[in-house]
Design a protein around this motif. Structure first.
Motif, PDB file in Angstrom:
ATOM      1  N   GLU A 257       0.853 -87.091   7.589  1.00  0.00           N
ATOM      2  CA  GLU A 257       2.011 -85.675   8.145  1.00  0.00           C
ATOM      3  C   GLU A 257       2.929 -85.549   6.731  1.00  0.00           C
ATOM      4  O   GLU A 257       3.534 -86.060   6.366  1.00  0.00           O
ATOM      5  N   VAL A 258       3.057 -84.193   6.290  1.00  0.00           N
ATOM      6  CA  VAL A 258       3.990 -83.794   5.132  1.00  0.00           C
ATOM      7  C   VAL A 258       4.630 -82.611   5.541  1.00  0.00           C
ATOM      8  O   VAL A 258       4.670 -81.824   6.762  1.00  0.00           O
ATOM      9  N   SER A 259       5.414 -81.588   4.766  1.00  0.00           N
ATOM     10  CA  SER A 259       6.169 -80.778   4.556  1.00  0.00           C
ATOM     11  C   SER A 259       6.839 -79.985   3.452  1.00  0.00           C
ATOM     12  O   SER A 259       5.394 -80.658   2.244  1.00  0.00           O
ATOM     13  N   ALA A 260       6.267 -79.736   3.234  1.00  0.00           N
ATOM     14  CA  ALA A 260       6.006 -78.356   2.859  1.00  0.00           C
ATOM     15  C   ALA A 260       6.788 -77.289   2.243  1.00  0.00           C
ATOM     16  O   ALA A 260       7.120 -77.167   3.002  1.00  0.00           O
ATOM     17  N   ARG A 261       7.422 -76.666   0.717  1.00  0.00           N
ATOM     18  CA  ARG A 261       8.429 -76.316   1.037  1.00  0.00           C
ATOM     19  C   ARG A 261       8.273 -75.086  -0.615  1.00  0.00           C
ATOM     20  O   ARG A 261       8.011 -76.069  -1.434  1.00  0.00           O
ATOM     21  N   LEU A 262       9.135 -74.334  -0.248  1.00  0.00           N
ATOM     22  CA  LEU A 262       8.539 -72.693  -1.646  1.00  0.00           C
ATOM     23  C   LEU A 262       9.106 -73.263  -2.637  1.00  0.00           C
ATOM     24  O   LEU A 262      10.435 -74.065  -2.177  1.00  0.00           O
ATOM     25  N   PRO A 263       9.161 -73.742  -4.014  1.00  0.00           N
ATOM     26  CA  PRO A 263       9.569 -74.553  -5.021  1.00  0.00           C
ATOM     27  C   PRO A 263      11.298 -73.230  -5.178  1.00  0.00           C
ATOM     28  O   PRO A 263      11.547 -72.075  -4.919  1.00  0.00           O
ATOM     29  N   ASP A 264      12.016 -72.993  -4.902  1.00  0.00           N
ATOM     30  CA  ASP A 264      13.252 -73.166  -5.316  1.00  0.00           C
ATOM     31  C   ASP A 264      13.868 -71.964  -5.658  1.00  0.00           C
ATOM     32  O   ASP A 264      14.520 -70.731  -6.130  1.00  0.00           O
ATOM     33  N   TRP A 265      13.346 -71.998  -7.113  1.00  0.00           N
ATOM     34  CA  TRP A 265      14.020 -70.656  -8.103  1.00  0.00           C
ATOM     35  C   TRP A 265      12.614 -69.997  -7.636  1.00  0.00           C
ATOM     36  O   TRP A 265      13.412 -68.822  -8.207  1.00  0.00           O
ATOM     37  N   THR A 266      12.114 -69.533  -6.987  1.00  0.00           N
ATOM     38  CA  THR A 266      11.542 -68.629  -6.247  1.00  0.00           C
ATOM     39  C   THR A 266      11.906 -67.420  -6.247  1.00  0.00           C
ATOM     40  O   THR A 266      11.425 -66.119  -5.857  1.00  0.00           O
ATOM     41  N   GLY A 267      12.725 -67.799  -5.287  1.00  0.00           N
ATOM     42  CA  GLY A 267      13.708 -67.730  -3.911  1.00  0.00           C
ATOM     43  C   GLY A 267      12.437 -67.475  -3.326  1.00  0.00           C
ATOM     44  O   GLY A 267      12.919 -65.750  -2.259  1.00  0.00           O
ATOM     45  N   LEU A 268      11.643 -67.241  -2.788  1.00  0.00           N
ATOM     46  CA  LEU A 268      10.155 -66.794  -2.065  1.00  0.00           C
ATOM     47  C   LEU A 268      10.804 -67.839  -0.669  1.00  0.00           C
ATOM     48  O   LEU A 268      11.177 -68.789  -0.770  1.00  0.00           O
ATOM     49  N   SER A 269      10.211 -66.926   0.246  1.00  0.00           N
ATOM     50  CA  SER A 269      10.729 -67.741   1.692  1.00  0.00           C
ATOM     51  C   SER A 269       8.879 -67.554   2.854  1.00  0.00           C
ATOM     52  O   SER A 269       8.483 -66.680   2.339  1.00  0.00           O
ATOM     53  N   PHE A 270       9.325 -68.659   3.826  1.00  0.00           N
ATOM     54  CA  PHE A 270       8.147 -68.033   4.878  1.00  0.00           C
ATOM     55  C   PHE A 270       7.848 -67.243   5.242  1.00  0.00           C
ATOM     56  O   PHE A 270       9.120 -66.951   5.773  1.00  0.00           O
TER      57      PHE A 270
END
Length: 280
Positions: A257-270
């Motif tokens: 089981e894992v968590s996934a996050r977008l790189p902070d510097w991109t400013g992207l969100s799910f």
């Protein structure tokens, strides 16, 4: 200051009076806006917008440009560039260098890697060897910054520029005019249809091997790339990740089981809208 020598690298020099115009009308990077002392990400696309070759492009001190790419892609890249040469006054030549040494978080010899600069880290690159730190340190840094590379994290001819963050890392221009594949990637940009993005994967246990499927609700949503212990990179369907998060369903890499996050510097969100939502 870690110094890591990366093997299996290659360099292609593009020189001549038409070198800038030649590259400007061919690759994704805005060559006219490329400053001296910086290497920016770039790609040569298929007419359908997929990445055929990726590289870092920088200016040569005496004029012209150099592309740093994977050694295995050097000769095919030279062949493809030569195919587009026609009557342009350019010379395309591979060099003999097969190593790059990278250092970070300190001043030193080399040119700045623009991808890491956008992630808030100073990383310098120079051709040749001399590094004494293990390559795993560079992999861990890429994971920290969310920077994917072909071979390790995705296959060439199987990814669009948006899939690997070229639109945010300085490697994809929407202002400079036409280049191969430009129409497709511009349409993705203006319609906001990019759904595959790199994420930073974390787990409580050691991650499985690169190439393992990332799944949610029993469906494959991506593939694990570079791994360093309990952390790694993956290119995933971010709309599917968002659906799993909303439903409180686990995301897994294999059985872990894992968590996934977008790189902070991109400013992207799910995305807020479900992947299952009907088209309007």
């Amino acid at each position: 200051m870690p110094a890591v020598t990366l093997s299996g690298r290659a360099f292609v020099a593009i020189t001549g009076t038409d070198a800038e115009d030649f590259l400007q009308g061919l690759i994704t990077t805005d060559i006219a806006a490329l400053p001296e002392g910086e290497a920016r990400a770039g790609a040569l696309l298929s007419p359908q917008g997929k990445i055929l070759f990726d590289f870092l492009v920088s200016r040569l001190p005496g004029g012209g440009f150099v592309l740093e790419t994977a050694e295995a892609e050097r000769d095919p890249l030279v062949k493809r560039l030569t195919m587009y040469k026609l009557r342009a006054q350019v010379a395309i030549a591979a060099t003999d260098a097969t190593e790059t040494t990278v250092t970070w978080d300190a001043d030193g010899e080399g040119i700045a890697d623009g991808r890491f600069a956008r992630a808030g880290r100073k990383l310098l690159r120079r051709p040749g060897g001399g590094g004494d730190a293990p390559a795993s340190l560079y992999d861990a840094l890429r994971i920290d910054c969310g920077i994917v590379e072909s071979g390790a994290d995705y296959a060439l001819s199987d990814a669009f520029p948006h899939d690997v963050l070229l639109d945010l890392s300085g490697g994809l221009s929407f202002r400079k005019g036409c280049y191969v594949g430009q129409e497709v990637v511009s349409r993705m940009q203006h319609r906001s249809t990019a759904r595959r993005r790199p994420v930073i994967i974390e787990a409580q246990a050691a991650l499985p091997a690169p190439g393992t499927d990332i799944t949610a609700e029993g469906k494959t949503i991506g593939t694990l790339g570079t791994v360093a212990g309990k952390r790694g990179l993956a290119i995933v369907r971010i709309d599917r990740v968002a659906d799993a998060l909303r439903a409180g369903m686990p995301i897994r890499a294999g059985d872990v089981e894992v968590s996934a996050r977008l790189p902070d510097w991109t400013g992207l969100s799910f995305p807020e809208e479900s992947a299952e939502a009907p088209a309007q």
